[in-house]
Design a protein around this motif. Structure first.
Motif, PDB file in Angstrom:
ATOM      1  N   ALA A  20      45.055   0.614 -44.688  1.00  0.00           N
ATOM      2  CA  ALA A  20      45.558   0.549 -43.315  1.00  0.00           C
ATOM      3  C   ALA A  20      46.210  -0.806 -43.047  1.00  0.00           C
ATOM      4  O   ALA A  20      45.758  -1.837 -43.546  1.00  0.00           O
ATOM      5  CB  ALA A  20      44.425   0.783 -42.323  1.00  0.00           C
ATOM      6  N   VAL A  21      47.256  -0.791 -42.250  1.00  0.00           N
ATOM      7  CA  VAL A  21      47.900  -2.028 -41.809  1.00  0.00           C
ATOM      8  C   VAL A  21      47.240  -2.443 -40.500  1.00  0.00           C
ATOM      9  O   VAL A  21      47.302  -1.715 -39.505  1.00  0.00           O
ATOM     10  CB  VAL A  21      49.409  -1.829 -41.595  1.00  0.00           C
ATOM     11  CG1 VAL A  21      50.049  -3.116 -41.098  1.00  0.00           C
ATOM     12  CG2 VAL A  21      50.075  -1.347 -42.869  1.00  0.00           C
ATOM     13  N   LEU A  22      46.589  -3.592 -40.498  1.00  0.00           N
ATOM     14  CA  LEU A  22      45.897  -4.077 -39.306  1.00  0.00           C
ATOM     15  C   LEU A  22      46.432  -5.452 -38.939  1.00  0.00           C
ATOM     16  O   LEU A  22      46.369  -6.390 -39.741  1.00  0.00           O
ATOM     17  CB  LEU A  22      44.391  -4.160 -39.550  1.00  0.00           C
ATOM     18  CG  LEU A  22      43.670  -2.817 -39.714  1.00  0.00           C
ATOM     19  CD1 LEU A  22      42.204  -3.047 -40.064  1.00  0.00           C
ATOM     20  CD2 LEU A  22      43.783  -1.988 -38.444  1.00  0.00           C
ATOM     21  N   GLY A  23      46.976  -5.543 -37.734  1.00  0.00           N
ATOM     22  CA  GLY A  23      47.527  -6.802 -37.271  1.00  0.00           C
ATOM     23  C   GLY A  23      46.675  -7.418 -36.191  1.00  0.00           C
ATOM     24  O   GLY A  23      45.928  -6.730 -35.488  1.00  0.00           O
ATOM     25  N   ALA A  24      46.810  -8.722 -36.039  1.00  0.00           N
ATOM     26  CA  ALA A  24      46.038  -9.451 -35.035  1.00  0.00           C
ATOM     27  C   ALA A  24      46.957 -10.362 -34.238  1.00  0.00           C
ATOM     28  O   ALA A  24      47.759 -11.104 -34.813  1.00  0.00           O
ATOM     29  CB  ALA A  24      44.949 -10.282 -35.707  1.00  0.00           C
ATOM     30  N   SER A  25      46.847 -10.298 -32.918  1.00  0.00           N
ATOM     31  CA  SER A  25      47.533 -11.255 -32.049  1.00  0.00           C
ATOM     32  C   SER A  25      46.798 -12.582 -32.125  1.00  0.00           C
ATOM     33  O   SER A  25      45.593 -12.643 -31.859  1.00  0.00           O
ATOM     34  CB  SER A  25      47.548 -10.763 -30.604  1.00  0.00           C
ATOM     35  OG  SER A  25      48.372  -9.628 -30.459  1.00  0.00           O
ATOM     36  N   CYS A  26      47.518 -13.630 -32.457  1.00  0.00           N
ATOM     37  CA  CYS A  26      46.902 -14.957 -32.607  1.00  0.00           C
ATOM     38  C   CYS A  26      47.463 -15.973 -31.619  1.00  0.00           C
ATOM     39  O   CYS A  26      47.024 -17.119 -31.614  1.00  0.00           O
ATOM     40  CB  CYS A  26      47.076 -15.448 -34.043  1.00  0.00           C
ATOM     41  SG  CYS A  26      46.337 -14.323 -35.252  1.00  0.00           S
ATOM     42  N   TYR A  27      48.452 -15.559 -30.834  1.00  0.00           N
ATOM     43  CA  TYR A  27      48.965 -16.354 -29.724  1.00  0.00           C
ATOM     44  C   TYR A  27      49.462 -17.722 -30.223  1.00  0.00           C
ATOM     45  O   TYR A  27      50.470 -17.787 -30.913  1.00  0.00           O
ATOM     46  CB  TYR A  27      47.909 -16.451 -28.629  1.00  0.00           C
ATOM     47  CG  TYR A  27      47.328 -15.089 -28.306  1.00  0.00           C
ATOM     48  CD1 TYR A  27      48.070 -14.159 -27.580  1.00  0.00           C
ATOM     49  CD2 TYR A  27      46.076 -14.701 -28.792  1.00  0.00           C
ATOM     50  CE1 TYR A  27      47.561 -12.880 -27.316  1.00  0.00           C
ATOM     51  CE2 TYR A  27      45.569 -13.440 -28.534  1.00  0.00           C
ATOM     52  CZ  TYR A  27      46.321 -12.536 -27.802  1.00  0.00           C
ATOM     53  OH  TYR A  27      45.821 -11.286 -27.559  1.00  0.00           O
ATOM     54  N   ASP A  28      48.729 -18.796 -29.902  1.00  0.00           N
ATOM     55  CA  ASP A  28      49.108 -20.129 -30.377  1.00  0.00           C
ATOM     56  C   ASP A  28      47.960 -20.761 -31.159  1.00  0.00           C
ATOM     57  O   ASP A  28      47.824 -21.979 -31.219  1.00  0.00           O
ATOM     58  CB  ASP A  28      49.478 -21.020 -29.184  1.00  0.00           C
ATOM     59  CG  ASP A  28      48.329 -21.157 -28.174  1.00  0.00           C
ATOM     60  OD1 ASP A  28      47.327 -20.413 -28.307  1.00  0.00           O
ATOM     61  OD2 ASP A  28      48.425 -22.008 -27.269  1.00  0.00           O
ATOM     62  N   ASP A  29      47.129 -19.922 -31.771  1.00  0.00           N
ATOM     63  CA  ASP A  29      45.826 -20.348 -32.287  1.00  0.00           C
ATOM     64  C   ASP A  29      45.714 -20.096 -33.798  1.00  0.00           C
ATOM     65  O   ASP A  29      45.476 -18.965 -34.236  1.00  0.00           O
ATOM     66  CB  ASP A  29      44.738 -19.577 -31.536  1.00  0.00           C
ATOM     67  CG  ASP A  29      43.334 -20.091 -31.802  1.00  0.00           C
ATOM     68  OD1 ASP A  29      43.128 -20.782 -32.818  1.00  0.00           O
ATOM     69  OD2 ASP A  29      42.434 -19.786 -30.996  1.00  0.00           O
ATOM     70  N   MET A  30      45.852 -21.159 -34.588  1.00  0.00           N
ATOM     71  CA  MET A  30      45.754 -21.013 -36.040  1.00  0.00           C
ATOM     72  C   MET A  30      44.334 -20.660 -36.470  1.00  0.00           C
ATOM     73  O   MET A  30      44.136 -19.910 -37.435  1.00  0.00           O
ATOM     74  CB  MET A  30      46.209 -22.305 -36.718  1.00  0.00           C
ATOM     75  CG  MET A  30      46.252 -22.232 -38.233  1.00  0.00           C
ATOM     76  SD  MET A  30      47.320 -20.917 -38.869  1.00  0.00           S
ATOM     77  CE  MET A  30      48.895 -21.474 -38.211  1.00  0.00           C
ATOM     78  N   ALA A  31      43.329 -21.174 -35.784  1.00  0.00           N
ATOM     79  CA  ALA A  31      41.943 -20.841 -36.140  1.00  0.00           C
ATOM     80  C   ALA A  31      41.690 -19.355 -35.969  1.00  0.00           C
ATOM     81  O   ALA A  31      41.000 -18.731 -36.790  1.00  0.00           O
ATOM     82  CB  ALA A  31      40.973 -21.659 -35.293  1.00  0.00           C
ATOM     83  N   ARG A  32      42.250 -18.770 -34.922  1.00  0.00           N
ATOM     84  CA  ARG A  32      42.118 -17.325 -34.717  1.00  0.00           C
ATOM     85  C   ARG A  32      42.785 -16.565 -35.862  1.00  0.00           C
ATOM     86  O   ARG A  32      42.273 -15.550 -36.329  1.00  0.00           O
ATOM     87  CB  ARG A  32      42.722 -16.931 -33.376  1.00  0.00           C
ATOM     88  CG  ARG A  32      42.647 -15.441 -33.086  1.00  0.00           C
ATOM     89  CD  ARG A  32      43.217 -15.111 -31.703  1.00  0.00           C
ATOM     90  NE  ARG A  32      43.302 -13.676 -31.532  1.00  0.00           N
ATOM     91  CZ  ARG A  32      42.288 -12.901 -31.133  1.00  0.00           C
ATOM     92  NH1 ARG A  32      41.115 -13.446 -30.868  1.00  0.00           N
ATOM     93  NH2 ARG A  32      42.437 -11.599 -31.000  1.00  0.00           N
ATOM     94  N   ALA A  33      43.925 -17.055 -36.315  1.00  0.00           N
ATOM     95  CA  ALA A  33      44.633 -16.399 -37.417  1.00  0.00           C
ATOM     96  C   ALA A  33      43.803 -16.444 -38.695  1.00  0.00           C
ATOM     97  O   ALA A  33      43.691 -15.441 -39.415  1.00  0.00           O
ATOM     98  CB  ALA A  33      45.988 -17.062 -37.628  1.00  0.00           C
ATOM     99  N   ARG A  34      43.224 -17.581 -38.985  1.00  0.00           N
ATOM    100  CA  ARG A  34      42.391 -17.688 -40.196  1.00  0.00           C
ATOM    101  C   ARG A  34      41.214 -16.728 -40.122  1.00  0.00           C
ATOM    102  O   ARG A  34      40.876 -16.049 -41.097  1.00  0.00           O
ATOM    103  CB  ARG A  34      41.885 -19.123 -40.355  1.00  0.00           C
ATOM    104  CG  ARG A  34      42.967 -20.144 -40.687  1.00  0.00           C
ATOM    105  CD  ARG A  34      42.354 -21.477 -41.088  1.00  0.00           C
ATOM    106  NE  ARG A  34      43.379 -22.492 -41.211  1.00  0.00           N
ATOM    107  CZ  ARG A  34      43.678 -23.378 -40.254  1.00  0.00           C
ATOM    108  NH1 ARG A  34      43.018 -23.352 -39.106  1.00  0.00           N
ATOM    109  NH2 ARG A  34      44.625 -24.268 -40.452  1.00  0.00           N
ATOM    110  N   ALA A  35      40.572 -16.670 -38.960  1.00  0.00           N
ATOM    111  CA  ALA A  35      39.422 -15.775 -38.802  1.00  0.00           C
ATOM    112  C   ALA A  35      39.839 -14.318 -38.938  1.00  0.00           C
ATOM    113  O   ALA A  35      39.120 -13.499 -39.529  1.00  0.00           O
ATOM    114  CB  ALA A  35      38.762 -16.011 -37.441  1.00  0.00           C
TER     115      ALA A  35
END
Length: 217
Positions: free
Chosen positions: A105-120
């Motif tokens: 499955a392709v699962l995307g995440a909105s990370c806004y302006d937050d690199m820590a959120r992207a890593r998580a």
């Protein structure tokens, strides 16, 4: 979860269209231009309408070879057999969605302006991460603002990087050059006088720059 193939191009997102027939009529001509993905998004719609519209988009996407993702609701994506889902804050847990939908499955995440959120998100199984808004956006006028520097940093995560928010054919190339693999667009295509021409203009942001014919050889 790194994507086996790193997509590059237009990430098309549907407008908030209440009429399913009209939604299909608006979307299908643009699917013919070859966007990488189509995300079904309709914030005002109730659950029954979202199910109806998402199901209706599946065969259109299949005809054009464009994977369909569902905004906010991985359970709806799983129910209709979509390729995946995109989750923002409060839309569910990436790890739970990954466990339920499986490795493909392709699962995307909105990370806004937050690199820590992207890593998580990547650690939890996200297939791609999305940042923005980069510019003022009519869809989300109060959105947090991201900087192009985030795109270059995010490429180190090993998954596709999406730029969203106020992206136009005029400013899109700078985001691609900064590190975006995909430009995610709603209004820039569907509110344009010619949505097909607009989609192609976004795709041109990924073409190599034309050589400067006046430069010395």
């Amino acid at each position: 979860m790194p994507s086996p193939v790193r997509p590059r191009g237009l990430y098309l997102i549907t407008p908030d269209e209440p009429d399913t027939g009209r939604l299909l009529a608006r979307v299908e001509p643009v699917l013919a231009t070859g966007p990488c993905w189509l995300q079904y998004r309709n914030k005002p719609a109730g659950s029954a309408k979202r199910l109806e519209q998402a199901r209706a988009l599946l065969p259109a996407c299949a005809r054009h070879g464009v994977p369909l993702l569902v905004n906010d609701d991985w359970r709806l994506a799983q129910e209709i057999g979509a390729a995946g889902a995109h989750l923002g804050e409060g839309d569910g847990v990436i790890a739970e969605a990954r466990a339920a939908m499986g490795a493909t499955a392709v699962l995307g995440a909105s990370c806004y302006d937050d690199m820590a959120r992207a890593r998580a998100a990547v650690d939890a199984g996200a297939s791609y991460v999305a940042f923005g808004a980069f510019f003022p956006s009519s869809t989300k006028p109060a959105a947090r603002r991201a900087t192009p520097a985030l795109l270059a940093q995010a490429r180190r995560l090993g998954v596709p990087v999406v730029a969203i928010g106020g992206v136009t054919p005029d400013n899109g190339r700078q985001l691609v050059e900064a590190g975006a693999d995909l430009l995610a667009v709603i209004a820039g295509v569907f509110e344009a006088p010619d949505p097909v021409a607009a989609a192609r203009a976004y795709q041109a942001c990924f073409a190599p720059p034309s050589p400067d014919l006046d430069s010395p050889t």
